[in-house]
Design a protein around this motif. Structure first.
Motif, short mmCIF file in Angstrom:
data_model
loop_
_atom_site.label_atom_id
_atom_site.label_comp_id
_atom_site.label_asym_id
_atom_site.label_seq_id
_atom_site.Cartn_x
_atom_site.Cartn_y
_atom_site.Cartn_z
N LEU A 1 17.72 5.14 9.03
CA LEU A 1 17.70 6.58 9.26
C LEU A 1 17.86 7.37 7.98
O LEU A 1 17.85 8.61 8.01
N GLY A 2 18.07 6.66 6.86
CA GLY A 2 18.24 7.34 5.59
C GLY A 2 19.71 7.60 5.27
O GLY A 2 20.58 7.55 6.15
N ALA A 3 19.99 7.85 4.01
CA ALA A 3 21.35 8.15 3.53
C ALA A 3 22.34 7.04 3.86
O ALA A 3 23.51 7.29 4.11
N GLY A 4 21.85 5.79 3.89
CA GLY A 4 22.72 4.65 4.15
C GLY A 4 23.06 4.42 5.61
O GLY A 4 23.90 3.57 5.93
N LEU A 5 22.43 5.19 6.52
CA LEU A 5 22.72 5.08 7.96
C LEU A 5 21.59 4.33 8.66
O LEU A 5 20.41 4.58 8.40
N LEU B 1 25.41 2.31 15.50
CA LEU B 1 25.11 2.87 14.18
C LEU B 1 25.90 2.15 13.11
O LEU B 1 27.08 1.82 13.32
N SER B 2 25.27 1.92 11.97
CA SER B 2 25.92 1.24 10.85
C SER B 2 25.74 2.07 9.59
O SER B 2 24.64 2.56 9.30
N SER B 3 26.85 2.23 8.84
CA SER B 3 26.83 2.99 7.61
C SER B 3 27.44 2.16 6.49
O SER B 3 28.47 1.51 6.69
N ARG B 4 26.82 2.18 5.32
CA ARG B 4 27.38 1.47 4.17
C ARG B 4 28.76 2.00 3.82
O ARG B 4 29.64 1.26 3.38
N GLU B 5 28.98 3.28 4.03
CA GLU B 5 30.21 3.93 3.62
C GLU B 5 31.30 3.90 4.69
O GLU B 5 32.49 3.77 4.38
N TYR B 6 30.89 3.99 5.97
CA TYR B 6 31.88 4.18 7.03
C TYR B 6 32.00 3.00 8.00
O TYR B 6 32.90 2.99 8.85
N GLY B 7 31.13 2.00 7.92
CA GLY B 7 31.21 0.87 8.82
C GLY B 7 30.26 0.98 9.99
O GLY B 7 29.29 1.76 9.95
N ALA B 8 30.52 0.22 11.06
CA ALA B 8 29.60 0.14 12.20
C ALA B 8 30.33 0.45 13.50
O ALA B 8 31.45 -0.03 13.73
N LEU B 9 29.68 1.24 14.36
CA LEU B 9 30.19 1.55 15.69
C LEU B 9 29.13 1.10 16.69
O LEU B 9 27.99 1.58 16.64
N THR B 10 29.48 0.18 17.59
CA THR B 10 28.51 -0.41 18.51
C THR B 10 29.04 -0.37 19.94
O THR B 10 30.25 -0.34 20.18
N LEU B 11 28.11 -0.39 20.91
CA LEU B 11 28.44 -0.34 22.33
C LEU B 11 27.67 -1.40 23.09
O LEU B 11 26.47 -1.60 22.84
N GLY B 12 28.37 -2.11 24.01
CA GLY B 12 27.71 -3.10 24.84
C GLY B 12 28.60 -4.30 25.14
O GLY B 12 29.82 -4.16 25.30
N ARG B 13 28.00 -5.48 25.20
CA ARG B 13 28.71 -6.73 25.44
C ARG B 13 28.89 -7.42 24.08
O ARG B 13 27.90 -7.77 23.42
N GLN B 14 30.16 -7.63 23.66
CA GLN B 14 30.41 -8.02 22.28
C GLN B 14 31.59 -8.99 22.18
O GLN B 14 32.33 -9.21 23.13
N THR B 15 31.75 -9.58 21.00
CA THR B 15 32.85 -10.50 20.75
C THR B 15 34.12 -9.74 20.39
O THR B 15 34.07 -8.63 19.87
N ASP B 16 35.28 -10.37 20.66
CA ASP B 16 36.56 -9.74 20.37
C ASP B 16 37.02 -10.09 18.96
O ASP B 16 36.40 -10.88 18.25
N TYR C 1 34.39 -1.10 16.65
CA TYR C 1 34.26 -0.57 15.29
C TYR C 1 34.56 -1.69 14.30
O TYR C 1 35.55 -2.41 14.43
N MET C 2 33.70 -1.83 13.28
CA MET C 2 33.91 -2.75 12.18
C MET C 2 33.82 -1.97 10.88
O MET C 2 32.82 -1.29 10.63
N SER C 3 34.85 -2.08 10.06
CA SER C 3 34.88 -1.32 8.81
C SER C 3 33.96 -1.96 7.78
O SER C 3 33.60 -3.13 7.89
N PRO C 4 33.60 -1.21 6.74
CA PRO C 4 32.92 -1.84 5.61
C PRO C 4 33.90 -2.70 4.83
O PRO C 4 35.10 -2.71 5.10
N ASP C 5 33.39 -3.41 3.85
CA ASP C 5 34.22 -4.26 3.00
C ASP C 5 34.87 -3.42 1.91
O ASP C 5 34.18 -2.81 1.08
N ARG D 1 38.53 -6.28 5.40
CA ARG D 1 37.77 -5.73 6.51
C ARG D 1 38.68 -5.64 7.73
O ARG D 1 39.58 -6.46 7.91
N ALA D 2 38.42 -4.65 8.59
CA ALA D 2 39.21 -4.47 9.80
C ALA D 2 38.28 -4.09 10.94
O ALA D 2 37.16 -3.60 10.72
#
Length: 392
Positions: free
Chosen positions: A72-76, A108-123, A165-169, A174-175
């Motif tokens: 999407l541009g700007a690292g997003l 959505l994933s951002s180089r600066e802010y990390g990733a926020l995802t929705l659905g069926r996922q691992t803990d 939510y997964m933070s960037p490195d 990472r958290a």
């Protein structure tokens, strides 16, 4: 006219190339097939028998999936993953009525802010602690899991209805955190999940911690909120021992609280590690019964050559609670040798030996190596597998 058609065609090809450069979809998968020998398996009401069987996912569950991004541009970026687990022996889904039974999320994933995802996922136990345990990696996997995979380090179940939510490195740190909704009106806590963890890599040292909490109001499997956070497994961790196949242990307790921590240290071609996990179940089947599992795992991997990898683990596990005396403890030794034909294809031989003490007639009173068809008729069990694994 011909010139206009040619010009228009070239423009469409150019635009298609630009779109392709901004977007990507990857088809990927893993196939793990093996032949497994297990001794002392219970057959009906009779005594134990040896069993030779074809297995799917003796180390890693067989799977295929789609993974994609849109820039999407700007690292997003928009990101998504759709992943299906299947049984290679018969081609069926590894859990019923779910096409993408392992993972299905968008975000959505951002180089600066990390990733926020929705659905069926691992803990977070899977994300941060499992990579430090041989059961959570390609160097041990299913048969190396702690009894009944009580801490979910072998990724036996995933979380529905989850926001993650997964933070960037941040310089090796990472958290992450996750919340899985019950999706039930008036029953916000009935089959919900929450999890968080972190990892830190500093030179040769790799450290991780995780926490997973589940809660439910179900007294029987029939009362389980099937639209909630945890409803079925893609693995075979329980196999009907304490709950019917496909129903994780924790969702039939009023609460499950699992904590884990681990550390790996790399020196030359070797990696040594230690993992501890603790699972507490409160009011199992909504009765007054409560219990705990504790697991202590020491493991090591050694790259003998670029193509040959050796690994081994010793795990001591113990159960406790208010359900009376005779609660067992387990000792398990596991070893594996792997030979890579290429980056994508390898063959392996592995074996696990487990002893449960004290012995008894309950499912927890006999040995039962994770992922084999049936428990042992005695306090001892051994399995050995020769397998072929291919990634694509």
């Amino acid at each position: 006219m011909k010139k206009m058609l040619i010009t228009g065609s070239m423009a469409m090809i150019t635009l298609a190339g630009v779109a392709h450069g901004q977007n990507s979809v990857t088809f990927y998968g893993l196939i793990d097939a093996g032949l497994t020998y297990t001794n002392n398996q219970i057959a009906g009401t009779g005594s134990g028998h040896s069993n030779w069987e074809m297995t799917s996912g003796a180390v890693q569950y067989s799977r295929w999936g789609l993974r994609g991004t849109e820039d999407l541009g700007a690292g997003l970026k928009v990101i998504f993953t759709l992943e299906n687990g299947f049984n290679l022996n018969n081609g069926q889904y590894s859990s019923s009525n779910r096409i993408f039974n392992r993972q299905a999320y968008v975000g959505l994933s951002s180089r600066e802010y990390g990733a926020l995802t929705l659905g069926r996922q691992t803990d977070s136990m899977v994300d941060f602690v499992a990579p430090l345990s041989l059961t959570g990696t390609e160097f041990g996997g299913t048969h190396f899991a702690h009894p009944l995979d009580n801490d979910n380090l072998n990724d036996s179940f995933q979380i529905n209805n989850s926001v993650k939510y997964m933070s960037p490195d941040f310089g090796g740190l990472r958290a992450g955190a996750l919340y899985g909704f019950s999706n039930q009106a008036g029953e916000f806590k009935n089959n919900r999940a929450y999890s968080f963890g972190m990892s830190y890599v500093w030179g040769a040292l790799n450290f991780g911690i995780g926490y997973l909490g589940l809660s439910s109001s179900a007294r029987t499997p029939a009362e389980l909120n099937t639209n909630g956070a945890v409803t079925d497994t893609t693995g075979a961790s329980l196999q009907g021992a304490l709950a019917p196949t496909g129903v994780p242990l924790g969702v039939l307790a009023s609460s499950q609280k699992t904590f884990g921590a681990g550390v790996n240290y790399t020196f030359g071609p070797a990696v040594a590690g230690f993992v501890y996990s603790h699972t507490k179940l409160t009011q199992f089947f909504q009765t007054g019964l409560s219990g705990t599992f504790q697991n202590f795992e020491g493991n090591i991997r050694y790259a003998l050559t670029p193509a040959i990898e050796l690994s081994g683990a010793y795990t001591y596990s113990r159960a406790g609670g208010n359900g009376g005396g005779g609660l067992p403890h387990w000792n398990q030794l596991s070893a594996m040798a792997d030979y890579r034909f290429s980056r994508r294809t390898d063959v392996y031989i592995q074996s696990a030996w487990q002893r449960s003490s004290p012995s008894g007639t309950s499912p927890l009173g006999v040995a039962w190596i994770n992922g084999v068809t049936a428990p042992s008729s005695t306090s001892n069990q051994i399995e050995a597998t020769v397998g072929l694994r291919h990634r694509f």
